[in-house]
Design an enzyme around this catalytic site. Structure first.
Site, short mmCIF file in Angstrom:
data_model
loop_
_atom_site.label_atom_id
_atom_site.label_comp_id
_atom_site.label_asym_id
_atom_site.label_seq_id
_atom_site.Cartn_x
_atom_site.Cartn_y
_atom_site.Cartn_z
N CYS A 1 -7.07 21.99 22.10
CA CYS A 1 -7.79 21.83 23.35
C CYS A 1 -6.83 22.03 24.52
O CYS A 1 -5.66 21.63 24.46
CB CYS A 1 -8.40 20.43 23.41
SG CYS A 1 -9.30 20.09 24.94
N ARG B 1 -14.40 18.58 19.90
CA ARG B 1 -14.51 18.87 21.33
C ARG B 1 -15.87 19.50 21.59
O ARG B 1 -16.08 20.69 21.35
CB ARG B 1 -13.38 19.80 21.79
CG ARG B 1 -13.47 20.17 23.28
CD ARG B 1 -13.33 18.94 24.16
NE ARG B 1 -13.33 19.24 25.59
CZ ARG B 1 -14.33 18.92 26.41
NH1 ARG B 1 -15.44 18.35 25.95
NH2 ARG B 1 -14.23 19.17 27.71
N HIS C 1 0.83 -1.20 0.00
CA HIS C 1 0.00 0.00 0.00
C HIS C 1 0.87 1.25 0.00
O HIS C 1 1.73 1.41 0.87
CB HIS C 1 -0.90 0.00 1.24
CG HIS C 1 -1.84 1.15 1.30
ND1 HIS C 1 -1.91 2.00 2.37
CD2 HIS C 1 -2.74 1.61 0.40
CE1 HIS C 1 -2.82 2.93 2.15
NE2 HIS C 1 -3.33 2.72 0.96
N HIS D 1 -8.57 7.47 -4.50
CA HIS D 1 -9.18 6.14 -4.54
C HIS D 1 -10.31 6.03 -5.55
O HIS D 1 -10.69 4.93 -5.94
CB HIS D 1 -9.71 5.77 -3.14
CG HIS D 1 -8.63 5.60 -2.12
ND1 HIS D 1 -8.34 6.55 -1.18
CD2 HIS D 1 -7.74 4.60 -1.91
CE1 HIS D 1 -7.34 6.14 -0.43
NE2 HIS D 1 -6.95 4.97 -0.85
N TYR E 1 -10.79 24.94 33.02
CA TYR E 1 -9.78 25.49 32.12
C TYR E 1 -8.90 26.53 32.80
O TYR E 1 -8.71 27.64 32.32
CB TYR E 1 -10.44 26.06 30.85
CG TYR E 1 -11.16 25.00 30.05
CD1 TYR E 1 -10.49 23.88 29.58
CD2 TYR E 1 -12.52 25.11 29.78
CE1 TYR E 1 -11.14 22.89 28.85
CE2 TYR E 1 -13.19 24.13 29.06
CZ TYR E 1 -12.49 23.03 28.61
OH TYR E 1 -13.15 22.04 27.90
#
Length: 592
Positions: free
Chosen positions: A284, A237, A134, A158, A422
């Protein structure tokens, strides 16, 4: 020579040269010799069909070892004909000469040891012998035991005639009619009382950290395949269910300014304000949290190194919208923050919210967008359709999706995610002593880098002589990454990696203006294998334009929420002699 003429480019074949590049022990010999690996040993007719209809593996092996097998595969892989769009699934009848398999049977064939099966438009294929040939390497194994369609959708190459010709050689049967119907049903939206029932479909290659709400990241080896991350692979997220928003009735409300509330439709944003485009990386706050979990358990999703992605965003400047709503010098005397509220909400009606400093929001150099396009198309549902905030250089949590309201205020957002999440704390702070009011909300993120290839635990043959290491690097606040250092011996010696700020094959882009380096750098290093070593500890560390550097270990930056994880990234790779590699391959042979 005819084969070579089929190849549009031979540059990608270079990684198959075992004398000069990293090889992660592809099971070449094993793939060629293991003819009968069905997990359904008792179904002799199926096994007989797999044996008698398998491709000429001896020729494939000889060609691969000589290098011509890779050229053949790559040449066919890049043929210009197109046929996939017109391929149809024929109904399965009792007179079919091919064995019929269930999806459960296909799913069992998900590794080289159990053989690699895939489905495509109702047919079943055993592609074990093709894995080593491949052109994209062992990434093909990501589809093992599953349908090819969602994976092929990522790569237009493809959809070509000769690719399907190659696939046809490996056909071993048909998928049962019932499983074909179930596959179709799974693609349809299911209405129910579940607030997550209207969530969009996601690509199956994503590594899921949470289903409800949905949070997932791409495999690291795919992350740095592209400078611009395909939307389907961009990390997801979500804090709440994905809302369904009618673009015709969508309204954005801007409040808190002297001119009174301003209400804008999606069409208003597109026609009343100039369209601005920015390429920016979002990360994130919990990216690489899993490494903190290895030191001591933290609370939060167990993100790996791929909760970061890069995209091109287009929309109206937040600055322009605030000016239209009445922002002026008088506002700056009392206002300090711009709050955002999303349209995503929990069962109590509480919406996601966050805020950023006013000076970032109104700065001409801040490039904050009310984005309605991602990578040249409408925002996908998972990424905030129809409008989201994009705050370049700032933690992902402040880039509010499905934007419904903007408020100019003297106060930060009162949202839980602004006030009680956070935020970073000392390693000595625990859940009994933490005071979230004592720490500022994360805005700009620190310097970051990680290794995407090779992965931890990979094996390289001594004959390769060289190893190629790849990864990404990024810094918050618009600080440009100026260097990435890579060590192959655990930090004793260092090499400087080559940085890239564009797609492969494209001319290098000029450096952005100071303070506006919003996008990541991809990096790559090819270096000699350490002599006589049996194991390599590969390390990377990045440096930004302010000469900020990553800390060397996780323990000193550990915190109870597992955020801001940016220590040197480390992977260990085993080096084997060629004889050892061959013996390992022989152990995987199965004879019947």
């Amino acid at each position: 020579m005819l084969l070579l003429r089929h190849c549009q480019s031979l540059t990608r074949v270079g990684h198959l040269k075992t004398q000069r590049h990293l090889r992660v022990a592809p099971p070449v010999v094993s793939c060629a010799f293991r003819l009968l690996g069905s997990s359904n040993e008792g179904q002799r007719s199926k096994q007989h069909y797999q044996h008698t209809h398998s491709p000429n593996w001896r020729h494939a092996l000889a060609g691969l070892l000589a290098g011509t097998g890779a050229v053949l595969a790559y040449g066919l892989y890049n043929s210009k004909a197109e046929r996939a769009a017109t391929t149809t699934v024929q109904p399965i009848g009792q007179n079919s000469s091919l064995p019929i398999f269930t999806q459960e049977e296909v799913t069992k064939h998900c590794s080289l040891e159990e053989r690699v099966w895939v489905t495509y438009k109702g047919s079943v294929y055993d592609i074990t012998e093709f894995v080593a040939m491949h052109p994209g390497g062992d990434k093909i194994l990501l589809a093992a035991g599953r349908a090819l369609e969602p994976f092929w959708a990522l790569y237009a190459v493809h959809s070509q005639d000769h690719v399907l010709d190659i696939l046809a050689e490996y056909k071993v049967g048909e998928l049962s009619a019932e499983d074909q119907r179930q596959q179709q049903q799974q693609q349809q939206s299911v209405e129910s009382a579940d607030p997550y029932s209207s969530d969009p479909d996601r690509h199956p290659v994503l590594r899921v950290n949470s289903l409800k709400p949905f949070n997932a990241e791409p495999p690291p080896e795919l992350l740095t395949d592209n400078y611009i991350t395909p939307s389907a692979l961009f990390f997801k997220r979500n804090h709440l269910p994905v809302p369904r928003v009618d673009p015709a009735s969508y309204r954005l409300h801007v409040e808190g300014l002297p001119g009174g509330a301003l209400t804008l439709s999606l069409d208003d944003l597109k026609t009343r304000f100039p369209k601005h485009t920015v390429t920016a990386t979002l990360q994130c706050a919990g990216n690489r949290r899993s490494e903190m979990n290895e030191v001591k358990q933290v609370k939060g999703l167990n993100w790996g190194i791929a909760a970061i992605s890069n995209a091109t965003w287009s929309g109206a400047r937040l600055r322009d919208v605030l000016l239209a709503a009445g922002y002026g010098p008088d506002t700056a005397r009392w206002a300090l923050h711009v709050q955002f509220e999303g349209l995503d909400e929990d069962v109590t009606g509480t919406t996601y919210g966050a805020s950023i400093p006013l000076n970032k929001a109104v700065s001409e150099e801040g490039d904050v967008l009310l984005a309605y396009e991602m990578n040249g198309e409408d925002l996908p549902a998972d990424h905030g359709y129809p409008v989201r905030v994009v705050v370049p250089g700032t933690v992902g949590a402040r880039n509010v999706k499905w934007l419904g309201k903007i408020v100019v205020s003297a106060e930060e957002s009162g949202s839980h995610w602004q006030q009680n999440d956070y935020k970073g704390f000392s390693p000595g702070t625990d859940w009994d002593t933490v005071d979230f009011k004592s720490a500022p909300a994360i805005q700009e993120l620190p310097i970051q880098s990680a290794i995407t290839e090779p992965t931890d635990g990979a094996v390289v043959g001594r004959g390769a002589e060289e190893v190629t290491v790849k990864g990404y690097a990024w810094s918050g606040g618009g600080r440009e990454v100026v260097r990435v250092d890579v060590s192959l011996d655990g930090g004793k010696t260092w090499h400087v990696a080559q940085l890239s700020s564009g797609e492969k094959g494209q001319p290098p882009t000029p450096s952005p203006p100071p303070g506006r380096a919003w996008a990541w750098k991809l990096w790559e290093l090819t270096a000699p294998l350490p002599p006589e070593a049996q194991e390599m500890e590969i390390i990377c560390k990045a440096v930004d334009s302010s000469y900020n550097m990553q800390p060397d270990s996780v323990s000193p930056i550990w915190n109870l929420r597992g955020v801001l994880s940016n220590a040197w990234h480390r992977v260990k790779v085993n080096i084997r002699e060629e004889e050892d590699l061959l013996q390992n391959q022989l152990k995987t042979w199965k004879w019947t």
